[in-house]
Every structure is written in structure tokens, then in C-alpha cells.
Design a protein around this motif. Structure first.
Motif, PDB file in Angstrom:
ATOM      1  N   ALA A  75       0.828  -1.208   0.000  1.00  0.00           N
ATOM      2  CA  ALA A  75       0.000   0.000   0.000  1.00  0.00           C
ATOM      3  C   ALA A  75       0.860   1.255   0.000  1.00  0.00           C
ATOM      4  CB  ALA A  75      -0.940  -0.017   1.202  1.00  0.00           C
ATOM      5  N   PHE A  76       1.862   1.300   0.864  1.00  0.00           N
ATOM      6  CA  PHE A  76       2.691   2.501   0.952  1.00  0.00           C
ATOM      7  C   PHE A  76       3.671   2.584  -0.218  1.00  0.00           C
ATOM      8  CE2 PHE A  76       1.013   2.607   5.183  1.00  0.00           C
ATOM      9  CZ  PHE A  76       1.026   3.935   5.528  1.00  0.00           C
TER      10      PHE A  76
ATOM     11  N   VAL B 138     -10.439   7.570   1.463  1.00  0.00           N
ATOM     12  CA  VAL B 138     -11.195   6.339   1.180  1.00  0.00           C
ATOM     13  C   VAL B 138     -10.239   5.165   0.980  1.00  0.00           C
ATOM     14  CG1 VAL B 138     -12.703   5.193  -0.482  1.00  0.00           C
ATOM     15  CG2 VAL B 138     -13.179   7.548   0.226  1.00  0.00           C
ATOM     16  N   ILE B 139      -9.182   5.390   0.195  1.00  0.00           N
ATOM     17  CA  ILE B 139      -8.188   4.334  -0.035  1.00  0.00           C
ATOM     18  C   ILE B 139      -7.520   3.937   1.273  1.00  0.00           C
ATOM     19  CG2 ILE B 139      -5.988   3.835  -1.152  1.00  0.00           C
ATOM     20  CD1 ILE B 139      -6.879   5.623  -3.456  1.00  0.00           C
ATOM     21  N   ALA B 140      -7.185   4.923   2.099  1.00  0.00           N
ATOM     22  CA  ALA B 140      -6.547   4.635   3.383  1.00  0.00           C
ATOM     23  C   ALA B 140      -7.462   3.820   4.283  1.00  0.00           C
ATOM     24  CB  ALA B 140      -6.156   5.940   4.066  1.00  0.00           C
ATOM     25  N   ALA B 141      -8.754   4.108   4.243  1.00  0.00           N
ATOM     26  CA  ALA B 141      -9.700   3.364   5.074  1.00  0.00           C
ATOM     27  C   ALA B 141      -9.834   1.917   4.617  1.00  0.00           C
ATOM     28  CB  ALA B 141     -11.064   4.046   5.047  1.00  0.00           C
TER      29      ALA B 141
ATOM     30  N   SER C  57      -3.485   4.956  11.600  1.00  0.00           N
ATOM     31  CA  SER C  57      -2.855   4.380  10.413  1.00  0.00           C
ATOM     32  C   SER C  57      -3.470   4.925   9.132  1.00  0.00           C
ATOM     33  CB  SER C  57      -2.982   2.855  10.440  1.00  0.00           C
ATOM     34  OG  SER C  57      -4.350   2.467  10.497  1.00  0.00           O
ATOM     35  N   GLN C  58      -4.749   5.247   9.178  1.00  0.00           N
ATOM     36  CA  GLN C  58      -5.394   5.842   8.002  1.00  0.00           C
ATOM     37  C   GLN C  58      -4.820   7.214   7.704  1.00  0.00           C
ATOM     38  OE1 GLN C  58      -9.613   5.711   8.718  1.00  0.00           O
ATOM     39  NE2 GLN C  58      -9.633   3.479   8.967  1.00  0.00           N
ATOM     40  N   LEU C  59      -4.588   8.000   8.745  1.00  0.00           N
ATOM     41  CA  LEU C  59      -3.981   9.316   8.557  1.00  0.00           C
ATOM     42  C   LEU C  59      -2.553   9.195   8.035  1.00  0.00           C
ATOM     43  CD1 LEU C  59      -5.229  11.229  11.727  1.00  0.00           C
ATOM     44  CD2 LEU C  59      -5.992  11.542   9.368  1.00  0.00           C
TER      45      LEU C  59
END
Length: 259
Positions: free
Chosen positions: A179-180, A217-220, A229-231
Motif C-alpha cells: 500500500a505505501f 477512502v483508499i486509506a480506510a 494508520s489511516q492518517l
């Protein structure tokens, strides 16, 4: 009469044979490139396999540091203690051999590209590799310690012992790394889209609010269900989008009438 037909049939047969030979030549070259890539991966892996337990310990250090005194990781699968460190070592070997793999891919496709395309692809591939590694490093050194410390302190009032299975930790880490790593590719994507003329910088600025919403939205979706972690994913995603816009200014094709 057959002698008269031969000259008329020869060009077609020669053309078909030429196409077939060209296809086979590319196929053989692709095979050789794949063999070299796999060989590079195996060489790096065999060079690291002896230190597989140490590599896994380094890989799991963010979680181990966050565990309370006496806390430890567990193994719920019979073969997990062997295969999980091997998987981690293979991941490290792939990252180490990736420059060779990317070079083999580059050498295979470069002859079919125009000069300006070759000049564009090489910086893109290099920057993509560096940014992907940077994204993984960001997750390892900042996201993992922050999230694990938060979860460890959250479990304490519940009286629950935090004992994570090594296979589940591997799955979580791989998902987070991916993801990152992909998030840090945003500047490359923005620059390529602008360079190819598919989008203008003014348009990128107009859709900024939608990008911000999309980032959260993607982070969630891809991060654990906690706000922290979403932030840690959404904020860098927005900042990297802005970085892409800044860099894209140097690559935007000039128009006759541009404000």
C-alpha cells in the motif's frame, strides 16, 4: 509451369518465414531474459538464506519492540517457523535483485521504442524503484512503530495479551508495504500523465478536493481500522500528489495559448 509460379510465391513465403523467425527470436530473447532474472533472484536469495532468522527478526522488530514485557510472537502452523522466514528472505532477495530484473526488462523492450520514449522510460523506472523502496521504509520506520504502540496500549486496559502469529504478521506487513510502496508512486503517475498530454496541471488542481477524499477512502480500505494508520497513509498520499504537480511543471508540454 511450376518454375514460373515460384517467383510469385517466394515473396509471400519469405515474408511468413521472416515473421516467424522474428517472433521466435523475440521469444528466445524473452526466455533468456527471464532466466537471467530468475538466476539473479536465486543468487541473492541463496546469499541471504543463511541469515533468514536474523532477517525475520529485523523484519518483525517494530512489533517486538511494541510488545509489553514478556510478550512474544507465536507460531500456529507446524511449518510456519520455517516457511515464514523463507518468505521474508525471498522478499528481501527480490528487492535486492530488482535492479537486475528491471534492467533485463528494459533491455528487452528498449529496441522497440523510439528515442524519446527510451529517454522517458529510464528515469521513470529508476524513480519508481526508489520511491517504492522509500514507501516501504516509511511504513517500516514510522507507520509500524506508531500503529503497534497504539494497539499495544489499547489492548492493555482490556487485559488482553498481544501475541501475534508470525504468518498473520507477514500478511499484514506485506499488505502495508504494498500500500505505501504504491502510494509513493503517485508523483511518477502524475508526471507521466502530464508528460503524455493526457491531463493538464490546471485540471489536476481542479480535482484536488476529489483526490483528498479519495486518499482517505483508499486509506480506510487498505489500512487497519484505526484512525492513526489511516492518517499516516492519507496525508502522505495528498502530499505526494502535490509533489507530483510541482515536478510535472517541468514536463508539461507547452501550448500555443496557455495562461
Amino acid at each position: 509451369m511450376s518454375a514460373q509460379q515460384t517467383p510469385e510465391q517466394t515473396p509471400e513465403s519469405d515474408k511468413e518465414e521472416g515473421i516467424q523467425e522474428t517472433f521466435l527470436t523475440h521469444l528466445f530473447e524473452l526466455r533468456d531474459r527471464l532466466i537471467k532474472s530468475v538466476a539473479a533472484l536465486l543468487v541473492v536469495f541463496l546469499g541471504l538464506v543463511y541469515w533468514a532468522p536474523d532477517i525475520f527478526h529485523l523484519f518483525s522488530k517494530p512489533l517486538l519492540d511494541a510488545l509489553p514485557n514478556g510478550g512474544r510472537m507465536i507460531v500456529t502452523d507446524v511449518t510456519g517457523s520455517f516457511f515464514v522466514p523463507m518468505k521474508v528472505t525471498m522478499l528481501v532477495a527480490f528487492l535486492g535483485a530488482l535492479p537486475v530484473i528491471m534492467y533485463q526488462l528494459w533491455a528487452f523492450i528498449a529496441p522497440g521504442l523510439y528515442k524519446h520514449e527510451r529517454q522517458l522510460i529510464l528515469p521513470i523506472v529508476t524513480s519508481s524503484y526508489i520511491l517504492f523502496i522509500a514507501g516501504m521504509a516509511f511504513a517500516y520506520f514510522l507507520v509500524f512503530p506508531t500503529v503497534f504502540q497504539f494497539m499495544a496500549h489499547y489492548n492493555a486496559p482490556l487485559g488482553a495479551d498481544m501475541a501475534t502469529d508470525i504468518d498473520k504478521y507477514l500478511s499484514f506487513a506485506m499488505t502495508t508495504f504494498l500500500a505505501f510502496g504504491l502510494t509513493f508512486e503517485v508523483p511518477v503517475v502524475v508526471v507521466v500523465l502530464v508528460k503524455l498530454g493526457m491531463v493538464r496541471i490546471n485540471k489536476l488542481k481542479e480535482i484536488r478536493p476529489y483526490i483528498i477524499v479519495g486518499a482517505f477512502v483508499i486509506a480506510a480500505v487498505v489500512t487497519p481500522p484505526d484512525v492513526l494508520s489511516q492518517l499516516l497513509l492519507a496525508i502522505p498520499l495528498c502530499l505526494l500528489y502535490e509533489l507530483g504537480i510541482l515536478v510535472a511543471r517541468f514536463y508539461e508540454p507547452k501550448l500555443e495559448s496557455q495562461e
